[in-house]
Design a protein around this motif. Sequence first.
Motif, PDB file in Angstrom:
ATOM      1  N   LEU A   7       0.813  -1.226   0.000  1.00 25.73           N
ATOM      2  CA  LEU A   7       0.000   0.000   0.000  1.00 25.73           C
ATOM      3  C   LEU A   7       0.842   1.269   0.000  1.00 25.73           C
ATOM      4  O   LEU A   7       1.705   1.449   0.856  1.00 25.73           O
ATOM      5  N   GLN A   8       0.574   2.122  -0.979  1.00 32.61           N
ATOM      6  CA  GLN A   8       1.014   3.519  -0.928  1.00 32.61           C
ATOM      7  C   GLN A   8      -0.186   4.271  -0.393  1.00 32.61           C
ATOM      8  O   GLN A   8      -1.212   4.383  -1.072  1.00 32.61           O
ATOM      9  N   ALA A   9      -0.103   4.747   0.828  1.00 29.83           N
ATOM     10  CA  ALA A   9      -1.276   5.229   1.557  1.00 29.83           C
ATOM     11  C   ALA A   9      -1.813   6.537   0.993  1.00 29.83           C
ATOM     12  O   ALA A   9      -1.077   7.320   0.373  1.00 29.83           O
ATOM     13  N   PRO A  10      -3.100   6.802   1.222  1.00 30.09           N
ATOM     14  CA  PRO A  10      -3.660   8.106   0.832  1.00 30.09           C
ATOM     15  C   PRO A  10      -2.912   9.226   1.530  1.00 30.09           C
ATOM     16  O   PRO A  10      -2.414   9.070   2.650  1.00 30.09           O
ATOM     17  N   SER A  11      -2.833  10.368   0.857  1.00 30.75           N
ATOM     18  CA  SER A  11      -2.087  11.491   1.427  1.00 30.75           C
ATOM     19  C   SER A  11      -2.660  12.791   0.894  1.00 30.75           C
ATOM     20  O   SER A  11      -3.779  12.825   0.394  1.00 30.75           O
ATOM     21  N   PHE A  12      -1.863  13.860   0.977  1.00 31.91           N
ATOM     22  CA  PHE A  12      -2.294  15.153   0.460  1.00 31.91           C
ATOM     23  C   PHE A  12      -2.576  15.048  -1.036  1.00 31.91           C
ATOM     24  O   PHE A  12      -1.988  14.234  -1.738  1.00 31.91           O
ATOM     25  N   ASP A  13      -3.460  15.882  -1.527  1.00 36.67           N
ATOM     26  CA  ASP A  13      -3.741  15.919  -2.958  1.00 36.67           C
ATOM     27  C   ASP A  13      -2.471  16.319  -3.703  1.00 36.67           C
ATOM     28  O   ASP A  13      -1.907  17.387  -3.474  1.00 36.67           O
ATOM     29  N   GLY A  14      -1.992  15.420  -4.564  1.00 33.10           N
ATOM     30  CA  GLY A  14      -0.797  15.728  -5.339  1.00 33.10           C
ATOM     31  C   GLY A  14       0.504  15.388  -4.647  1.00 33.10           C
ATOM     32  O   GLY A  14       1.576  15.650  -5.185  1.00 33.10           O
ATOM     33  N   PHE A  15       0.437  14.773  -3.461  1.00 31.92           N
ATOM     34  CA  PHE A  15       1.662  14.407  -2.747  1.00 31.92           C
ATOM     35  C   PHE A  15       2.169  13.080  -3.279  1.00 31.92           C
ATOM     36  O   PHE A  15       1.484  12.067  -3.201  1.00 31.92           O
ATOM     37  N   ASP A  16       3.363  13.076  -3.851  1.00 35.97           N
ATOM     38  CA  ASP A  16       3.903  11.870  -4.484  1.00 35.97           C
ATOM     39  C   ASP A  16       4.844  11.170  -3.522  1.00 35.97           C
ATOM     40  O   ASP A  16       6.055  11.228  -3.652  1.00 35.97           O
ATOM     41  N   ALA A  25       7.087  15.188  -1.971  1.00 35.10           N
ATOM     42  CA  ALA A  25       6.371  16.418  -1.661  1.00 35.10           C
ATOM     43  C   ALA A  25       5.378  16.702  -2.778  1.00 35.10           C
ATOM     44  O   ALA A  25       5.352  16.010  -3.789  1.00 35.10           O
ATOM     45  N   LYS A  26       4.546  17.727  -2.572  1.00 36.34           N
ATOM     46  CA  LYS A  26       3.726  18.204  -3.677  1.00 36.34           C
ATOM     47  C   LYS A  26       4.664  18.879  -4.674  1.00 36.34           C
ATOM     48  O   LYS A  26       5.646  19.513  -4.300  1.00 36.34           O
ATOM     49  N   ARG A  27       4.332  18.790  -5.934  1.00 39.97           N
ATOM     50  CA  ARG A  27       5.217  19.314  -6.966  1.00 39.97           C
ATOM     51  C   ARG A  27       4.605  20.542  -7.622  1.00 39.97           C
ATOM     52  O   ARG A  27       3.411  20.813  -7.509  1.00 39.97           O
ATOM     53  N   GLU A  28       5.475  21.257  -8.338  1.00 42.38           N
ATOM     54  CA  GLU A  28       5.043  22.483  -9.015  1.00 42.38           C
ATOM     55  C   GLU A  28       3.893  22.204  -9.973  1.00 42.38           C
ATOM     56  O   GLU A  28       2.954  22.980 -10.097  1.00 42.38           O
ATOM     57  N   ILE A  29       4.000  21.087 -10.667  1.00 43.02           N
ATOM     58  CA  ILE A  29       2.931  20.598 -11.538  1.00 43.02           C
ATOM     59  C   ILE A  29       2.605  19.201 -11.049  1.00 43.02           C
ATOM     60  O   ILE A  29       3.504  18.383 -10.873  1.00 43.02           O
ATOM     61  N   LYS A  30       1.333  18.921 -10.818  1.00 47.14           N
ATOM     62  CA  LYS A  30       0.958  17.623 -10.258  1.00 47.14           C
ATOM     63  C   LYS A  30       1.526  16.496 -11.119  1.00 47.14           C
ATOM     64  O   LYS A  30       1.371  16.493 -12.338  1.00 47.14           O
ATOM     65  N   SER A  31       2.209  15.564 -10.478  1.00 45.16           N
ATOM     66  CA  SER A  31       2.834  14.467 -11.208  1.00 45.16           C
ATOM     67  C   SER A  31       2.937  13.251 -10.286  1.00 45.16           C
ATOM     68  O   SER A  31       2.992  13.392  -9.067  1.00 45.16           O
ATOM     69  N   PRO A  35       5.022   3.426  -8.253  1.00 41.79           N
ATOM     70  CA  PRO A  35       5.475   2.963  -6.929  1.00 41.79           C
ATOM     71  C   PRO A  35       6.375   1.732  -7.069  1.00 41.79           C
ATOM     72  O   PRO A  35       6.071   0.651  -6.544  1.00 41.79           O
ATOM     73  N   THR A  36       7.489   1.884  -7.772  1.00 45.18           N
ATOM     74  CA  THR A  36       8.327   0.734  -8.106  1.00 45.18           C
ATOM     75  C   THR A  36       8.909   0.074  -6.866  1.00 45.18           C
ATOM     76  O   THR A  36       9.102  -1.150  -6.833  1.00 45.18           O
ATOM     77  N   TRP A  37       9.181   0.867  -5.822  1.00 43.10           N
ATOM     78  CA  TRP A  37       9.746   0.287  -4.600  1.00 43.10           C
ATOM     79  C   TRP A  37       8.764  -0.683  -3.943  1.00 43.10           C
ATOM     80  O   TRP A  37       9.170  -1.595  -3.216  1.00 43.10           O
ATOM     81  N   LEU A  38       7.464  -0.497  -4.172  1.00 38.23           N
ATOM     82  CA  LEU A  38       6.457  -1.438  -3.684  1.00 38.23           C
ATOM     83  C   LEU A  38       6.182  -2.540  -4.696  1.00 38.23           C
ATOM     84  O   LEU A  38       5.949  -3.691  -4.330  1.00 38.23           O
ATOM     85  N   ALA A  39       6.197  -2.177  -5.969  1.00 39.03           N
ATOM     86  CA  ALA A  39       5.879  -3.146  -7.019  1.00 39.03           C
ATOM     87  C   ALA A  39       6.911  -4.269  -7.072  1.00 39.03           C
ATOM     88  O   ALA A  39       6.570  -5.411  -7.401  1.00 39.03           O
ATOM     89  N   ASP A  52      -1.936   1.839  -5.016  1.00 34.12           N
ATOM     90  CA  ASP A  52      -1.245   3.132  -5.006  1.00 34.12           C
ATOM     91  C   ASP A  52      -2.325   4.204  -4.926  1.00 34.12           C
ATOM     92  O   ASP A  52      -2.866   4.656  -5.943  1.00 34.12           O
ATOM     93  N   ALA A  53      -2.665   4.596  -3.708  1.00 35.76           N
ATOM     94  CA  ALA A  53      -3.851   5.411  -3.483  1.00 35.76           C
ATOM     95  C   ALA A  53      -3.791   6.818  -4.092  1.00 35.76           C
ATOM     96  O   ALA A  53      -4.756   7.237  -4.735  1.00 35.76           O
ATOM     97  N   PRO A  54      -2.694   7.596  -3.910  1.00 38.97           N
ATOM     98  CA  PRO A  54      -2.739   8.989  -4.362  1.00 38.97           C
ATOM     99  C   PRO A  54      -3.067   9.189  -5.845  1.00 38.97           C
ATOM    100  O   PRO A  54      -3.997   9.945  -6.161  1.00 38.97           O
ATOM    101  N   PRO A  55      -2.362   8.542  -6.784  1.00 37.90           N
ATOM    102  CA  PRO A  55      -2.702   8.804  -8.185  1.00 37.90           C
ATOM    103  C   PRO A  55      -4.050   8.237  -8.607  1.00 37.90           C
ATOM    104  O   PRO A  55      -4.620   8.667  -9.609  1.00 37.90           O
ATOM    105  N   HIS A  56      -4.566   7.272  -7.847  1.00 34.35           N
ATOM    106  CA  HIS A  56      -5.868   6.695  -8.177  1.00 34.35           C
ATOM    107  C   HIS A  56      -6.992   7.361  -7.385  1.00 34.35           C
ATOM    108  O   HIS A  56      -8.138   6.895  -7.406  1.00 34.35           O
TER     109      HIS A  56
END
Length: 476
Positions: A7-16, A25-31, A35-39, A52-56
């Motif tokens: 699990l890549q847990a839910p977090s801030f909107d746009g937090f990678d 951190a959050k990025r200048e442009i959402k990106s 999650p290769t370290w988990l995959a 992978d909760a944040p991007p989904h």
Amino acid sequence: MLRTLFLQAPSFDGFDGGAGSRYQAKREIKSFWYPTWLAQPAALVENSKLVDAPPHQQTLNDVLPMAKDHDLVILHTSTPSFASDVKTARAMKDVNPSLKVGMIGAKVAVEAESSLREADVIDFVARNEFDFTVKEVADDHDWSGIQGLSWRNKHGAIINNPDRPMMENMDALPFVTPVYKRDLKMENYFIGYLKHPYISIYTGRGCKSRCTFCLWPQTVGGHRYRTRSVGHVIEEIKWAMKAFPQCKEFFFDDDTFTDDLPRAEAIAAELGKLGVTWSCNAKANVPRETLKKLKDGGLRLLLVGYESGNQQILHNIKKGMRVDVARRFTKDCHELGITIHGTFILGLPGETTETIQETIKFATEINPHTIQVSLAAPYPGTFLYNQAVQEGWLDAEHAELINDNGIQIAPLHYPHLSHTEIFDSVEMFYKRFYFRAPKIGAIVSEMVRSPTMMKRRLREGVEFFEFLKERRGAAA
């Protein structure tokens, strides 16, 4: 065999939080990076599931029911996301009290005991290179015999098992792309400087460079570049090309793909035969002859860590790079038609108001296609962190790297340069670089040539200005 959720847990909107890059951190442009370290450990564990909760856009309420269906959950965590990840773990254990919770990542690799002490909900952490450590836990081995594991026994005592040796045969790791195909939606992953949709994988681990700030080589990967064989890499690319026919670009996320030039050239030669478009991380010292071979083999873009335009700062951070070499390298890339995304860091040891201006001038002169400007981030486990605490540049009790909204802050300060000056210089850097007539003209020209690019750049422009507004709010 334990029913295992990665699990890549839910977090801030746009937090990678799963970023393969340096900063979570959050990025200048959402990106979002894959999650290769988990995959990778998920590929080792039969019938596992990767979420992978944040991007989904999955919330805590979306992932909590999964606790009932699993015996074991492995969370990837980081220094910025640790507190939030612990809350997720606690909520999952409330749903399923028998659930075993483990964590992986650089944060727990270097602070295993303190992480376990800080969060009693964590049953174990897998230190350093954790793939086979996690597999043995998932295979339901006795924890007392698993190398690389720090765990809490039934009496609450913390046990640190012996270290697991670093892997030498990287081909022993299975492909990660089948896990991507099974559990992820590739269209949810996007990076401003890569074609969309893209796929990123690792072809090796470790980095020969000794940059004092760089997280992964100092905590998980080490300073030897251990690589998969050329054939192993090419077979995964062939598999992924069939599985993801919509993929427009492959990115090799090795810390420094160009650490082994003959191997890079050999991979490029094979990729050229496949007609693949690809990009990678590189140091700004690749010879022109190699650059040409890589370009002929389908290379489109290099992600290059310039960090600073001041030679003394590069010496201070043990970058092993000369400014004049970086200039020549960049000129070669421009002439050969290789796009560059350049990354810079402000607030490194030796930084002054003058060196900030020097770096901005350097960036505008060498003129990479796009840039990323970050604040120096002293992660625990790095030389920079220890140096900053020792020299009084960082208060270890208040060493937060992001604010409550996921915006990166400036934790370092110097007698001659304050937190605020360093923080504000990021916006100044972006404005000076992008709001130049030649740069604006190039962006407009790019947008005119492609309606798709126009739509993308306009969206990114809106995100960028929203990000700057959030930063100003954080500064206030």
